[in-house]
Enzyme design. Structure first.
Site, PDB file in Angstrom:
ATOM      1  N   SER A 132     -12.553  12.458  17.148  1.00  0.00           N
ATOM      2  CA  SER A 132     -12.395  13.665  16.328  1.00  0.00           C
ATOM      3  C   SER A 132     -12.674  13.329  14.865  1.00  0.00           C
ATOM      4  O   SER A 132     -12.546  12.173  14.448  1.00  0.00           O
ATOM      5  CB  SER A 132     -10.950  14.182  16.403  1.00  0.00           C
ATOM      6  OG  SER A 132     -10.612  14.541  17.711  1.00  0.00           O
ATOM      7  N   GLU A 162     -18.339  11.344  15.415  1.00  0.00           N
ATOM      8  CA  GLU A 162     -19.512  11.851  16.126  1.00  0.00           C
ATOM      9  C   GLU A 162     -20.380  12.663  15.171  1.00  0.00           C
ATOM     10  O   GLU A 162     -19.879  13.500  14.435  1.00  0.00           O
ATOM     11  CB  GLU A 162     -19.048  12.713  17.303  1.00  0.00           C
ATOM     12  CG  GLU A 162     -20.184  13.207  18.172  1.00  0.00           C
ATOM     13  CD  GLU A 162     -21.139  12.089  18.537  1.00  0.00           C
ATOM     14  OE1 GLU A 162     -20.723  11.102  19.154  1.00  0.00           O
ATOM     15  OE2 GLU A 162     -22.324  12.192  18.171  1.00  0.00           O
ATOM     16  N   LYS A 217     -17.714  10.315   7.749  1.00  0.00           N
ATOM     17  CA  LYS A 217     -17.924  11.529   8.552  1.00  0.00           C
ATOM     18  C   LYS A 217     -17.741  12.784   7.690  1.00  0.00           C
ATOM     19  O   LYS A 217     -18.576  13.691   7.704  1.00  0.00           O
ATOM     20  CB  LYS A 217     -16.951  11.528   9.737  1.00  0.00           C
ATOM     21  CG  LYS A 217     -16.960  12.792  10.544  1.00  0.00           C
ATOM     22  CD  LYS A 217     -18.293  13.076  11.216  1.00  0.00           C
ATOM     23  CE  LYS A 217     -18.400  14.525  11.640  1.00  0.00           C
ATOM     24  NZ  LYS A 217     -19.671  14.881  12.229  1.00  0.00           N
ATOM     25  N   LEU A 218     -16.664  12.823   6.924  1.00  0.00           N
ATOM     26  CA  LEU A 218     -16.452  13.989   6.053  1.00  0.00           C
ATOM     27  C   LEU A 218     -17.579  14.092   5.034  1.00  0.00           C
ATOM     28  O   LEU A 218     -18.062  15.179   4.707  1.00  0.00           O
ATOM     29  CB  LEU A 218     -15.113  13.877   5.308  1.00  0.00           C
ATOM     30  CG  LEU A 218     -13.827  13.974   6.136  1.00  0.00           C
ATOM     31  CD1 LEU A 218     -12.607  13.910   5.236  1.00  0.00           C
ATOM     32  CD2 LEU A 218     -13.793  15.263   6.954  1.00  0.00           C
ATOM     33  N   CYS A 273     -17.297  23.045  11.901  1.00  0.00           N
ATOM     34  CA  CYS A 273     -16.955  21.852  11.127  1.00  0.00           C
ATOM     35  C   CYS A 273     -17.282  21.868   9.635  1.00  0.00           C
ATOM     36  O   CYS A 273     -16.495  21.345   8.842  1.00  0.00           O
ATOM     37  CB  CYS A 273     -17.604  20.643  11.771  1.00  0.00           C
ATOM     38  SG  CYS A 273     -16.858  20.327  13.384  1.00  0.00           S
TER      39      CYS A 273
HETATM   40  P1  NAD Z   1     -13.063  21.847  20.970  1.00  0.00           P
HETATM   41  O1  NAD Z   1     -12.046  22.799  20.495  1.00  0.00           O
HETATM   42  O2  NAD Z   1     -14.312  22.338  21.617  1.00  0.00           O
HETATM   43  O3  NAD Z   1     -12.371  20.851  22.039  1.00  0.00           O
HETATM   44  C1  NAD Z   1     -11.147  20.237  21.841  1.00  0.00           C
HETATM   45  C2  NAD Z   1     -10.399  20.199  23.175  1.00  0.00           C
HETATM   46  O4  NAD Z   1      -9.217  19.400  23.024  1.00  0.00           O
HETATM   47  C3  NAD Z   1      -9.922  21.570  23.659  1.00  0.00           C
HETATM   48  O5  NAD Z   1     -10.484  21.857  24.933  1.00  0.00           O
HETATM   49  C4  NAD Z   1      -8.395  21.426  23.728  1.00  0.00           C
HETATM   50  O6  NAD Z   1      -7.792  22.116  24.817  1.00  0.00           O
HETATM   51  C5  NAD Z   1      -8.225  19.933  23.887  1.00  0.00           C
HETATM   52  N1  NAD Z   1      -6.912  19.438  23.495  1.00  0.00           N
HETATM   53  C6  NAD Z   1      -6.212  19.712  22.354  1.00  0.00           C
HETATM   54  N2  NAD Z   1      -5.048  19.031  22.363  1.00  0.00           N
HETATM   55  C7  NAD Z   1      -4.998  18.322  23.507  1.00  0.00           C
HETATM   56  C8  NAD Z   1      -4.053  17.414  24.066  1.00  0.00           C
HETATM   57  N3  NAD Z   1      -2.929  17.100  23.419  1.00  0.00           N
HETATM   58  N4  NAD Z   1      -4.309  16.864  25.268  1.00  0.00           N
HETATM   59  C9  NAD Z   1      -5.453  17.172  25.933  1.00  0.00           C
HETATM   60  N5  NAD Z   1      -6.395  18.009  25.441  1.00  0.00           N
HETATM   61  C10 NAD Z   1      -6.176  18.583  24.246  1.00  0.00           C
HETATM   62  O7  NAD Z   1     -13.402  20.912  19.755  1.00  0.00           O
HETATM   63  P2  NAD Z   1     -14.778  20.117  19.463  1.00  0.00           P
HETATM   64  O8  NAD Z   1     -15.776  21.025  18.882  1.00  0.00           O
HETATM   65  O9  NAD Z   1     -15.133  19.306  20.665  1.00  0.00           O
HETATM   66  O10 NAD Z   1     -14.303  19.158  18.286  1.00  0.00           O
HETATM   67  C11 NAD Z   1     -13.446  18.061  18.525  1.00  0.00           C
HETATM   68  C12 NAD Z   1     -13.434  17.171  17.301  1.00  0.00           C
HETATM   69  O11 NAD Z   1     -14.750  16.640  17.078  1.00  0.00           O
HETATM   70  C13 NAD Z   1     -13.068  17.879  15.997  1.00  0.00           C
HETATM   71  O12 NAD Z   1     -12.334  16.984  15.204  1.00  0.00           O
HETATM   72  C14 NAD Z   1     -14.398  18.154  15.344  1.00  0.00           C
HETATM   73  O13 NAD Z   1     -14.299  18.198  13.941  1.00  0.00           O
HETATM   74  C15 NAD Z   1     -15.208  16.957  15.761  1.00  0.00           C
HETATM   75  N6  NAD Z   1     -16.665  17.180  15.818  1.00  0.00           N
HETATM   76  C16 NAD Z   1     -17.158  18.330  16.382  1.00  0.00           C
HETATM   77  C17 NAD Z   1     -18.535  18.504  16.487  1.00  0.00           C
HETATM   78  C18 NAD Z   1     -19.125  19.746  17.088  1.00  0.00           C
HETATM   79  O14 NAD Z   1     -20.335  19.882  17.055  1.00  0.00           O
HETATM   80  N7  NAD Z   1     -18.340  20.664  17.642  1.00  0.00           N
HETATM   81  C19 NAD Z   1     -19.395  17.481  16.065  1.00  0.00           C
HETATM   82  C20 NAD Z   1     -18.855  16.321  15.524  1.00  0.00           C
HETATM   83  C21 NAD Z   1     -17.484  16.179  15.422  1.00  0.00           C
HETATM   84  C1  UGA Z   2     -23.051  19.743  11.941  1.00  0.00           C
HETATM   85  C2  UGA Z   2     -23.753  18.443  11.563  1.00  0.00           C
HETATM   86  O1  UGA Z   2     -25.161  18.683  11.484  1.00  0.00           O
HETATM   87  C3  UGA Z   2     -23.469  17.351  12.587  1.00  0.00           C
HETATM   88  O2  UGA Z   2     -24.050  16.116  12.166  1.00  0.00           O
HETATM   89  C4  UGA Z   2     -21.967  17.184  12.728  1.00  0.00           C
HETATM   90  O3  UGA Z   2     -21.671  16.219  13.727  1.00  0.00           O
HETATM   91  C5  UGA Z   2     -21.341  18.501  13.101  1.00  0.00           C
HETATM   92  O4  UGA Z   2     -21.669  19.486  12.081  1.00  0.00           O
HETATM   93  C6  UGA Z   2     -19.858  18.457  13.172  1.00  0.00           C
HETATM   94  O5  UGA Z   2     -19.223  17.607  12.580  1.00  0.00           O
HETATM   95  O6  UGA Z   2     -19.345  19.378  13.824  1.00  0.00           O
HETATM   96  P1  UGA Z   2     -23.496  21.718  13.643  1.00  0.00           P
HETATM   97  O7  UGA Z   2     -22.479  22.432  12.831  1.00  0.00           O
HETATM   98  O8  UGA Z   2     -23.340  21.690  15.108  1.00  0.00           O
HETATM   99  O9  UGA Z   2     -23.594  20.194  13.168  1.00  0.00           O
HETATM  100  O10 UGA Z   2     -24.946  22.347  13.362  1.00  0.00           O
HETATM  101  P2  UGA Z   2     -25.964  22.233  12.112  1.00  0.00           P
HETATM  102  O11 UGA Z   2     -27.316  22.088  12.642  1.00  0.00           O
HETATM  103  O12 UGA Z   2     -25.515  21.236  11.133  1.00  0.00           O
HETATM  104  O13 UGA Z   2     -25.853  23.678  11.466  1.00  0.00           O
HETATM  105  C7  UGA Z   2     -24.686  24.108  10.787  1.00  0.00           C
HETATM  106  C8  UGA Z   2     -24.936  25.460  10.171  1.00  0.00           C
HETATM  107  O14 UGA Z   2     -25.834  25.349   9.060  1.00  0.00           O
HETATM  108  C9  UGA Z   2     -25.577  26.472  11.114  1.00  0.00           C
HETATM  109  O15 UGA Z   2     -25.019  27.739  10.916  1.00  0.00           O
HETATM  110  C10 UGA Z   2     -27.026  26.442  10.711  1.00  0.00           C
HETATM  111  O16 UGA Z   2     -27.707  27.628  11.033  1.00  0.00           O
HETATM  112  C11 UGA Z   2     -26.905  26.248   9.214  1.00  0.00           C
HETATM  113  N1  UGA Z   2     -28.114  25.663   8.603  1.00  0.00           N
HETATM  114  C12 UGA Z   2     -28.496  24.406   8.929  1.00  0.00           C
HETATM  115  C13 UGA Z   2     -28.836  26.397   7.682  1.00  0.00           C
HETATM  116  O17 UGA Z   2     -28.492  27.541   7.375  1.00  0.00           O
HETATM  117  N2  UGA Z   2     -29.947  25.837   7.123  1.00  0.00           N
HETATM  118  C14 UGA Z   2     -30.349  24.580   7.431  1.00  0.00           C
HETATM  119  O18 UGA Z   2     -31.380  24.128   6.866  1.00  0.00           O
HETATM  120  C15 UGA Z   2     -29.612  23.853   8.361  1.00  0.00           C
END
Ligand code: NAD
Ligand code: UGA
Length: 459
Positions: A132, A162, A217-218, A273
């Site tokens: 996460s 990730e 990551k942030l 995110c």
């Molecule tokens: P999500 O909400 O899709 O999935 C999280 C899952 O965790 C849920 O299904 C929830 O039920 C489960 N959960 C919560 N507490 C739990 C527990 N105690 N035991 C078991 N399961 C539990 O979230 P996500 O989009 O997969 O994001 C997860 C993390 O990854 C976040 O910190 C996010 O910032 C990070 N992240 C997300 C993305 C993305 O593209 N969505 C990309 C990079 C990083």
């Molecule tokens: C973003 C990052 O790209 C990932 O590297 C990261 O892991 C992830 O957040 C995360 O931590 O959740 P994501 O949000 O899935 O990924 O998708 P992006 O492609 O980054 O797009 C984010 C938003 O920006 C979308 O609404 C997209 O349409 C918008 N965007 C992106 C623009 O408006 N213009 C651009 O040129 C690019």
């Protein structure tokens, strides 16, 4: 430590695809993804692959190849934790909605619950991996919980953020720009590096200390979002000066120091995110008394909110200052193409604004189910659920969503929108027929030739 069994807590947008790829590339490792949400686990186990809880190009194929061979989905969290040598924590870390830090800080209650659960049930040494996205120094909290409430066994904490983006998750996981591993124990770092080394070259596996990894990551998300807000800021200036933002983006992107990616002006970034991670960065900076740093990053969010707002303002103003009782079609509800994820999608906020002005909104998205549209709007609490149902319809066909409408707003850059029969759409819309292209995906000249009044971003 030899890794034979992996457990991933959290079967979401990150846990699901990431573990599927790890399982595919490491057929000898048993990977179990657990979640407390039994509906989600049932959907992951669905024999009908179109029912998987997440839509990602290429994901269903990998699931069908690995599921029930070395990839398992389960609600039995405790068993999976105890039998694994390596546990990924991949649960959600949303913005806090209560108490101190409300609206900015990351809510770490799910992370803490995972750490306590691991401490309670683990009977053998574990490597615990933060997958996460977490505030810098969270590993300290996890370590403290594990060491103080565990059964006297050894825990090694690693940070392995990730970087996948939705819509291209599988591609990103199969060919990552880098894999980042932060940690204190070299042995634990190498155990995780070996899992990735099955398909990622060693020079792309970056080892750092824990805090650099957490903060990277942030920082990565803040830089990416900042580029979108930067080009969006320029898009508004373009609209006042007859410059064209796509031409400006191309011209600056050809400078290799700037680079061409992430310069697409839009109605505003969405997704689960960017906003949450920047708010978190702002909160952390302020908590160290770094107000200038906090203000600097906060501006990225302010600009994004402005972009969404000015898009709907422009639509209303162009429709002779009122949309009351007018049918407005929204094409696209997902926050970007090729995903069914709608978290923080600009479509939600633009629609909410139009509903405040009493528009009748019809929505079409190729992957987002009707119920999700309503639940996104209900979550805002701007009006009653009944009012949302009365004023919003969700159509199964784009043509019925567009029929009889005064204007169409394109919110997501789905490829299929470019292929529609826009002449037929024009003939079935009220005149003058307006297009507000929040993604600049349609051909302006062609749309104007058909007869549309066409507005785009930054042109
Ligand atoms: P999500 O909400 O899709 O999935 C999280 C899952 O965790 C849920 O299904 C929830 O039920 C489960 N959960 C919560 N507490 C739990 C527990 N105690 N035991 C078991 N399961 C539990 O979230 P996500 O989009 O997969 O994001 C997860 C993390 O990854 C976040 O910190 C996010 O910032 C990070 N992240 C997300 C993305 C993305 O593209 N969505 C990309 C990079 C990083
Ligand atoms: C973003 C990052 O790209 C990932 O590297 C990261 O892991 C992830 O957040 C995360 O931590 O959740 P994501 O949000 O899935 O990924 O998708 P992006 O492609 O980054 O797009 C984010 C938003 O920006 C979308 O609404 C997209 O349409 C918008 N965007 C992106 C623009 O408006 N213009 C651009 O040129 C690019």
């Amino acid at each position: 430590m030899k890794i034979e069994k992996i457990c991933c807590i959290g079967a979401g947008y990150v846990g699901g695809p990431t573990m599927a790829v790890i399982a595919q590339k490491n057929p000898k490792i048993k990977v179990t993804i657990v979640d407390i949400n039994s509906d989600r686990i049932a959907a992951w186990n669905s024999p009908d692959l179109s029912k998987l809880p997440i839509y990602e190009p290429g994901l269903a194929e990998i699931i069908s190849e690995t599921r029930d061979k070395n990839l398992f989905f389960s609600t039995d969290v405790d068993t999976a934790i105890d039998e694994a040598e390596m546990i990924f924590i991949s649960v959600n870390t949303p913005t806090k909605t209560y108490g101190k830090g409300k609206g900015q800080a990351a809510d770490l209650k799910y992370i803490e619950l995972c750490a306590r659960n691991i401490a309670k049930v683990a009977t053998t040494d574990k490597i615990v991996v933060e997958k996460s996205t977490l505030p810098v120094r969270t590993a300290e909290t996890i370590k403290s919980i594990l060491q103080n409430s565990g059964n006297g066994i050894n825990f090694h904490i690693l940070s392995n953020p990730e970087f996948l983006a939705e819509g291209t998750a599988i591609e990103d996981l199969l060919s990552p720009d880098r894999v980042l591993i932060g940690g204190e124990s070299e042995e634990a770092i190498e155990s995780l590096a070996n899992v990735y080394a099955s398909w990622v070259s060693q020079n792309q596996i970056l080892r750092t200390n824990l805090w650099s990894s957490e903060l990277s990551k942030l920082t990565a998300n803040a830089f990416l979002a900042q580029r979108v807000s930067s080009i969006n800021a320029i898009s508004e200036l373009c609209e006042h000066t007859e410059a064209n933002v796509d031409e400006v983006a191309k011209a600056i992107g050809m400078d290799s120091r700037i680079g061409s990616k992430f310069l697409k002006a839009s109605v505003g970034f969405g997704g689960s995110c960017f906003q949450k991670d920047i708010l978190n960065l702002v909160y952390i900076s302020r908590s160290y008394g770094l107000n200038e740093v906090a203000d600097y990053w906060e501006q990225v969010i302010i600009m994004n909110d402005h972009q969404k707002r000015r898009f709907s303002d422009k639509l209303i103003k162009t429709l002779y200052n009122t949309v009351s009782g007018k049918k407005i079609s929204i094409l696209g509800w997902a926050f970007k193409k090729d995903t069914n994820d709608t978290r923080e999608s600009a479509a939600i906020y633009v629609t909410d604004h139009l509903l405040n002005e009493q528009a009748l909104v019809s929505v079409y998205d190729p992957k987002v189910p009707e119920q999700k549209v309503y639940s996104d709007l209900n979550y805002l609490n701007s009006r009653t659920e009944q009012e949302n149902e009365d004023f919003v319809t969700v159509d199964k066909s784009p043509y019925s969503a567009l029929k009889g409408s005064h204007a169409v707003a394109i919110m997501t850059e789905w490829d299929e929108f470019k292929e529609y029969d826009w002449e037929k759409i024009y003939s079935e819309m009220k005149k003058p027929a307006f297009i507000f292209d929040g993604r600049n995906i349609l051909n302006k000249g062609k749309m104007q030739d058909i007869g549309f009044e066409y507005y785009s971003i930054g042109q």
